[in-house]
Design an enzyme around this catalytic site. Structure first.
Site, PDB file in Angstrom:
ATOM      1  N   ASN A  11     -10.476  11.016   0.509  1.00 32.41           N
ATOM      2  CA  ASN A  11     -10.708  12.271  -0.210  1.00 32.41           C
ATOM      3  C   ASN A  11     -12.049  12.216  -0.924  1.00 32.41           C
ATOM      4  O   ASN A  11     -12.466  11.150  -1.392  1.00 32.41           O
ATOM      5  CB  ASN A  11      -9.652  12.488  -1.305  1.00 32.41           C
ATOM      6  N   GLY A  39      -9.354   8.868  -2.260  1.00 34.86           N
ATOM      7  CA  GLY A  39      -8.318   8.810  -1.228  1.00 34.86           C
ATOM      8  C   GLY A  39      -7.656   7.440  -1.287  1.00 34.86           C
ATOM      9  O   GLY A  39      -8.347   6.414  -1.302  1.00 34.86           O
ATOM     10  N   GLY A  41      -5.981   5.630   0.818  1.00 40.63           N
ATOM     11  CA  GLY A  41      -6.226   4.700   1.918  1.00 40.63           C
ATOM     12  C   GLY A  41      -7.601   4.073   1.832  1.00 40.63           C
ATOM     13  O   GLY A  41      -7.751   2.846   1.907  1.00 40.63           O
ATOM     14  N   ASN A  43      -9.618   3.927  -0.778  1.00 40.06           N
ATOM     15  CA  ASN A  43      -9.723   3.091  -1.982  1.00 40.06           C
ATOM     16  C   ASN A  43      -9.116   1.704  -1.733  1.00 40.06           C
ATOM     17  O   ASN A  43      -9.670   0.679  -2.144  1.00 40.06           O
ATOM     18  CB  ASN A  43      -8.979   3.734  -3.154  1.00 40.06           C
ATOM     19  N   THR A 213       4.540  -1.752  -9.701  1.00 36.72           N
ATOM     20  CA  THR A 213       3.520  -1.806 -10.741  1.00 36.72           C
ATOM     21  C   THR A 213       3.969  -0.971 -11.931  1.00 36.72           C
ATOM     22  O   THR A 213       4.524   0.118 -11.769  1.00 36.72           O
ATOM     23  CB  THR A 213       2.165  -1.292 -10.220  1.00 36.72           C
ATOM     24  N   GLY A 218       2.096  -4.693 -16.328  1.00 31.50           N
ATOM     25  CA  GLY A 218       1.910  -5.580 -15.189  1.00 31.50           C
ATOM     26  C   GLY A 218       2.704  -5.173 -13.966  1.00 31.50           C
ATOM     27  O   GLY A 218       2.895  -3.981 -13.713  1.00 31.50           O
ATOM     28  N   ASP A 240     -10.564   4.778 -17.350  1.00 28.42           N
ATOM     29  CA  ASP A 240     -10.058   5.665 -16.298  1.00 28.42           C
ATOM     30  C   ASP A 240      -9.083   4.853 -15.433  1.00 28.42           C
ATOM     31  O   ASP A 240      -9.496   3.890 -14.786  1.00 28.42           O
ATOM     32  CB  ASP A 240     -11.248   6.173 -15.459  1.00 28.42           C
ATOM     33  N   ASP A 246      -4.484   1.507  -6.489  1.00 26.25           N
ATOM     34  CA  ASP A 246      -5.140   1.174  -5.218  1.00 26.25           C
ATOM     35  C   ASP A 246      -5.782  -0.213  -5.298  1.00 26.25           C
ATOM     36  O   ASP A 246      -5.763  -0.965  -4.316  1.00 26.25           O
ATOM     37  CB  ASP A 246      -6.201   2.223  -4.868  1.00 26.25           C
ATOM     38  N   SER A 285     -14.945   1.579  -9.751  1.00 21.61           N
ATOM     39  CA  SER A 285     -14.195   0.655 -10.622  1.00 21.61           C
ATOM     40  C   SER A 285     -13.573  -0.520  -9.872  1.00 21.61           C
ATOM     41  O   SER A 285     -13.116  -1.477 -10.506  1.00 21.61           O
ATOM     42  CB  SER A 285     -13.075   1.428 -11.327  1.00 21.61           C
TER      43      SER A 285
HETATM   44  O1  RIB Z   1      -5.082   6.715  -6.153  1.00 19.02           O
HETATM   45  C1  RIB Z   1      -6.187   7.482  -6.550  1.00 19.02           C
HETATM   46  C2  RIB Z   1      -6.550   8.470  -5.482  1.00 19.02           C
HETATM   47  O2  RIB Z   1      -5.493   9.402  -5.332  1.00 19.02           O
HETATM   48  C3  RIB Z   1      -7.758   9.292  -5.784  1.00 19.02           C
HETATM   49  O3  RIB Z   1      -8.949   8.675  -5.342  1.00 19.02           O
HETATM   50  C4  RIB Z   1      -7.461  10.618  -5.109  1.00 19.02           C
HETATM   51  O4  RIB Z   1      -8.283  10.884  -4.027  1.00 19.02           O
HETATM   52  C5  RIB Z   1      -6.000  10.544  -4.693  1.00 19.02           C
HETATM   53  O5  RIB Z   1      -5.876  10.311  -3.347  1.00 19.02           O
END
Ligand code: RIB
Length: 297
Positions: A11, A39, A41, A43, A213, A218, A240, A246, A285
């Site tokens: 995304n 997105g 995947g 990430n 998670t 933790g 943030d 991810d 990040s």
């Molecule tokens: O997990 C974070 C992601 O969720 C964001 O990058 C956004 O695109 C959504 O897919």
């Protein structure tokens, strides 16, 4: 090193910074706006590559500027595009993210090309992978086909059941390790509960175990063999939290691909997830291997 195949979404993230989330019917002025790669995947593929894994990524993007930017990102991160189908008339996926002053977020996604990923797109990418990892921002039919192909090939299957939604029993049955946050776990379990209890409640649905998670608390592991584990995160200042799940998932999968056991992989994932909260934006990040190891991962 064993290859990790990630199947999932890309995304373009538009982040609107707000002092607080708006109420229904209310209009708020943002204090700032940023655009990032995102997105779940993509990430997770980037997190795994930064953690040191050999990563291939199967995805669908539009034949547009955002899709071209995504392919440039994967090339820069050393990720092999196992199958990246540019869909002509369908734009790249989008996410609108409201980020409040405490670093919490609310996210709305538009699937776009992510919704066009087909079973035949992804199954061709499975041979050669030791682990196949997917989430729920791309069609479940494609994920199920890839997981069944992975099982036939002797590869392990990891499902990050995000964003929360009901799962067909066949997909859970084809899953070795389920990765969820508390919201997703409650949705799948059909009840609330403490994180360790929720993880244990979901174990019978999958072949190997559940990683749950729990943000600043933790992560918990419940295995079918009766193993119960907890990993605590290092203290960090939260800017943030977008992408923290991810970071956990991609790093956890990378650690398994490296040959680490569940306890070490859980700890490495938790450290990566915490480090990912320090910086604005999902991809900026995601920590690199040296940072993760230096922080105890
Ligand atoms: O997990 C974070 C992601 O969720 C964001 O990058 C956004 O695109 C959504 O897919």
């Amino acid at each position: 090193m064993a290859r990790l195949l990630v199947i999932g979404s890309y995304n373009r993230d538009t982040v609107l910074r707000v002092t607080r989330f708006p109420k229904p019917g209310e209009t708020l002025a943002a204090t700032g706006m940023d655009r990032f790669h995102g997105g779940k995947g993509s990430n997770q593929a980037v997190a795994a590559a930064r953690a040191g894994a050999d990563v291939a990524f199967a995805a669908a993007v539009g034949a547009d500027a955002a899709g071209a930017a995504a392919r440039a990102l994967w090339a820069a991160e050393g990720i092999a595009p196992a199958c990246v189908r540019p869909r002509d008339a369908i734009p790249t996926g989008e996410a609108l993210i409201l980020l409040d002053a405490a670093g919490e977020n609310e996210i709305v996604i538009v699937a776009g090309a992510n919704g066009t990923l087909l079973p035949e797109d992804v199954t061709a990418a499975v041979p050669g992978a030791a682990i196949v990892l997917a989430q729920l921002e791309t069609p479940m039919a494609a994920t199920l086909a890839a997981f069944e192909a992975a099982r036939r090939a002797g590869a392990r299957t990891l499902l990050n059941a995000a964003p929360a939604q009901p799962l067909p029993p066949a997909l859970l049955a084809a899953t070795d390790i389920l990765i969820v946050n508390e919201t997703e776990a409650e949705r799948l379990a059909g009840k609330g509960g403490m994180p360790a209890t929720l993880a244990a409640a979901l174990v019978p649905a999958v072949a190997v175990g559940v990683a749950l998670t729990a943000g600043a608390a933790g992560a918990h592991w419940a295995g079918r063999d009766g193993t119960r584990l907890h990993a605590a995160p290092p203290p960090v200042e939260v800017v943030d939290s977008t992408g923290a799940g991810d970071a956990f998932t991609g790093t956890f999968a990378a650690a398994l691909a490296e040959g680490l056991g569940i306890a070490a992989a859980l700890r490495r994932g938790v450290v990566a997830g915490a480090l990912a909260c320090r910086v604005l934006g999902a991809v900026p990040s995601l920590p690199r291997r040296a940072e993760i190891l230096a922080a105890g991962g």
